[in-house]
Motif scaffolding. Structure first.
Motif, PDB file in Angstrom:
ATOM      1  N   ASN A  17       1.022  -1.187  -0.205  1.00  0.00           N
ATOM      2  CA  ASN A  17       0.139  -0.027   0.163  1.00  0.00           C
ATOM      3  C   ASN A  17       0.561   1.417  -0.374  1.00  0.00           C
ATOM      4  O   ASN A  17       1.483   1.213   1.138  1.00  0.00           O
ATOM      5  CB  ASN A  17      -0.750   0.568   0.701  1.00  0.00           C
ATOM      6  N   ALA A  18       0.581   1.776  -0.800  1.00  0.00           N
ATOM      7  CA  ALA A  18       1.062   3.553  -1.424  1.00  0.00           C
ATOM      8  C   ALA A  18       0.646   4.468  -0.803  1.00  0.00           C
ATOM      9  O   ALA A  18      -0.392   4.622  -1.946  1.00  0.00           O
ATOM     10  CB  ALA A  18       2.070   3.166  -2.621  1.00  0.00           C
ATOM     11  N   TRP A  19       1.096   5.409   0.097  1.00  0.00           N
ATOM     12  CA  TRP A  19      -0.095   5.993   0.487  1.00  0.00           C
ATOM     13  C   TRP A  19       1.155   7.510   0.168  1.00  0.00           C
ATOM     14  O   TRP A  19       1.637   7.928   0.665  1.00  0.00           O
ATOM     15  CB  TRP A  19      -0.003   6.235   1.989  1.00  0.00           C
ATOM     16  N   SER A  20      -0.124   8.622  -0.417  1.00  0.00           N
ATOM     17  CA  SER A  20       0.582  10.017  -0.343  1.00  0.00           C
ATOM     18  C   SER A  20      -0.048  10.934  -0.066  1.00  0.00           C
ATOM     19  O   SER A  20      -1.246  10.860   0.525  1.00  0.00           O
ATOM     20  CB  SER A  20       0.377  10.246  -2.069  1.00  0.00           C
ATOM     21  N   ARG A  21       0.829  12.318   0.769  1.00  0.00           N
ATOM     22  CA  ARG A  21      -0.337  13.651   1.098  1.00  0.00           C
ATOM     23  C   ARG A  21      -1.073  13.960  -0.146  1.00  0.00           C
ATOM     24  O   ARG A  21      -0.874  13.750  -1.216  1.00  0.00           O
ATOM     25  CB  ARG A  21       1.335  14.597   1.244  1.00  0.00           C
ATOM     26  N   ASP A  22      -2.428  14.556   0.912  1.00  0.00           N
ATOM     27  CA  ASP A  22      -3.460  14.753  -0.131  1.00  0.00           C
ATOM     28  C   ASP A  22      -4.094  15.809   0.847  1.00  0.00           C
ATOM     29  O   ASP A  22      -5.451  15.197   1.548  1.00  0.00           O
ATOM     30  CB  ASP A  22      -5.402  13.370  -0.651  1.00  0.00           C
ATOM     31  N   GLY A  23      -3.115  17.283   0.376  1.00  0.00           N
ATOM     32  CA  GLY A  23      -3.809  18.348   1.335  1.00  0.00           C
ATOM     33  C   GLY A  23      -2.868  18.191   2.798  1.00  0.00           C
ATOM     34  O   GLY A  23      -2.166  17.857   2.943  1.00  0.00           O
ATOM     35  N   VAL A  24      -3.974  17.121   3.646  1.00  0.00           N
ATOM     36  CA  VAL A  24      -3.901  17.639   5.329  1.00  0.00           C
ATOM     37  C   VAL A  24      -4.195  16.108   5.452  1.00  0.00           C
ATOM     38  O   VAL A  24      -3.160  15.601   7.006  1.00  0.00           O
ATOM     39  CB  VAL A  24      -4.615  18.076   6.144  1.00  0.00           C
ATOM     40  N   GLY A  25      -4.272  15.454   4.168  1.00  0.00           N
ATOM     41  CA  GLY A  25      -4.900  14.241   4.829  1.00  0.00           C
ATOM     42  C   GLY A  25      -3.893  13.420   3.807  1.00  0.00           C
ATOM     43  O   GLY A  25      -2.759  13.463   3.176  1.00  0.00           O
ATOM     44  N   LEU A  26      -3.912  11.650   3.292  1.00  0.00           N
ATOM     45  CA  LEU A  26      -3.469  10.717   2.353  1.00  0.00           C
ATOM     46  C   LEU A  26      -4.473   9.842   1.484  1.00  0.00           C
ATOM     47  O   LEU A  26      -5.027   9.919   2.099  1.00  0.00           O
ATOM     48  CB  LEU A  26      -2.601   9.625   3.473  1.00  0.00           C
TER      49      LEU A  26
END
Length: 316
Positions: free
Chosen positions: A3-12
């Motif tokens: 699982n790859a999580w990237s920054r999306d605003g203040v979340g992931l």
């Protein structure tokens, strides 16, 4: 699974392709396949093997490799067969990525990603992301302790207040207490290992900014509070276990007492019957017509007198 999580605003946000892996802020490897390990290592991240993660030496749990921090904690989670175990989870921390490696499923790794933006420390940096994940892990340990407390409340109520319980019920309560003791042991092991991870993380940042140190200290205070609560639950568990064992002993003692009294009641009739069963040649009562009824009356009378004595002594 990768699982790859990237920054999306203040979340992931979770990515689904190799491009997402290149941009990922957090990479989570769950029972990784060799090609997934190779893809992560191609980014310059060391991936510890399962055998290395299971080593108990501190030097294998907390170390740096080419400037990359590798920290391993023992956390409670589910295996594929749904059984609960304590297993190692490795945190690999670089300046721009967090990698986690695990071979079981602690719940925080399933819940943190979607709600990372709600973390009290945010996701502005890899360090804050790591501390947010640690915060989620500590919160999960608190939930597990609360669950143990609720079960202890129910068992204590049954032990102390249920007048109609049976010995089989008490045995089941003992098994439940054992299960909760195991669950609490897994939580305490997790808290201890996370505390060591935080100590190592903080020691590597002697010149860190104040908000990083403050976040670490807050997590350490949370762990201290949970350890005190775990001690309290352990004392309750011991008290309820001792009480349950005492109840079982009392029930068994009552059964043994009844059997013992019944044995004593039939002892005088048995003695009389034994005397007249010795078949000596000179036993004049054997030739008398009243011999048999008198012997029977003597046996019944001796049993009744013995029973009356025990009733008078309140032993029945």
């Amino acid at each position: 699974m990768l699982n790859a999580w990237s920054r999306d605003g203040v979340g992931l946000i979770r990515g689904a392709d190799n491009a997402a892996l290149q941009e990922a802020l957090w990479i989570d490897l769950f029972c990784p396949e060799p090609e997934e390990v190779a893809a992560v290592e191609a980014l310059g991240l060391p991936v510890p093997t399962h055998e290395d993660m299971e080593e108990i030496e501190i030097s294998n749990r907390l170390y740096t490799q080419n400037g990359t921090e590798v920290m391993t904690a023992m956390l409670s989670g589910r295996m594929p067969d749904r059984s609960q175990v304590s297993g190692p989870v490795s945190f690999v921390l670089t300046e721009d990525r967090l990698l986690t490696v695990r071979y079981h499923a602690p719940q925080p790794f399933e819940t943190f990603g979607p709600r990372a933006g709600q973390s009290s420390v945010g996701t502005e940096s890899v360090e804050m992301l790591f501390l947010g994940l640690i915060e989620e892990i500590i919160a999960r340990q608190a939930d597990l302790l609360e669950a143990v407390g609720r079960v202890l409340d129910a068992v204590a109520r049954d032990v102390y207040e249920d007048e109609e319980r049976e010995e089989g019920d008490l045995r089941e309560m003992l098994r439940e207490l054992g299960r909760q003791g195991e669950a609490m042991s897994r939580v305490r092991l997790g808290l201890l290992s996370v505390e060591r991870v935080l100590g190592f993380f903080l020691a590597r940042r002697s010149t860190a900014k104040g908000h990083v140190k403050g976040a670490v200290k807050a997590r350490q205070r949370d762990i201290d509070a949970l350890e005190v609560h775990a001690d309290f639950l352990a004392s309750r568990l011991g008290l309820i276990t001792d009480t349950t064992l005492g109840m079982i002993d009392l029930d068994q003692s009552a059964t043994v007492r009844i059997v013992s009294v019944m044995s004593v009641i039939f002892l005088p009739p048995t003695l009389i019957a034994s005397l007249y069963g010795m078949n000596f040649e000179f036993m004049p009562e054997l030739d008398e017509p009243w011999g048999y009824p008198v012997a029977v009356a003597a046996m019944v009378g001796s049993a009744v007198l013995t029973w009356a004595f025990f009733r008078w002594q309140r032993m029945l």
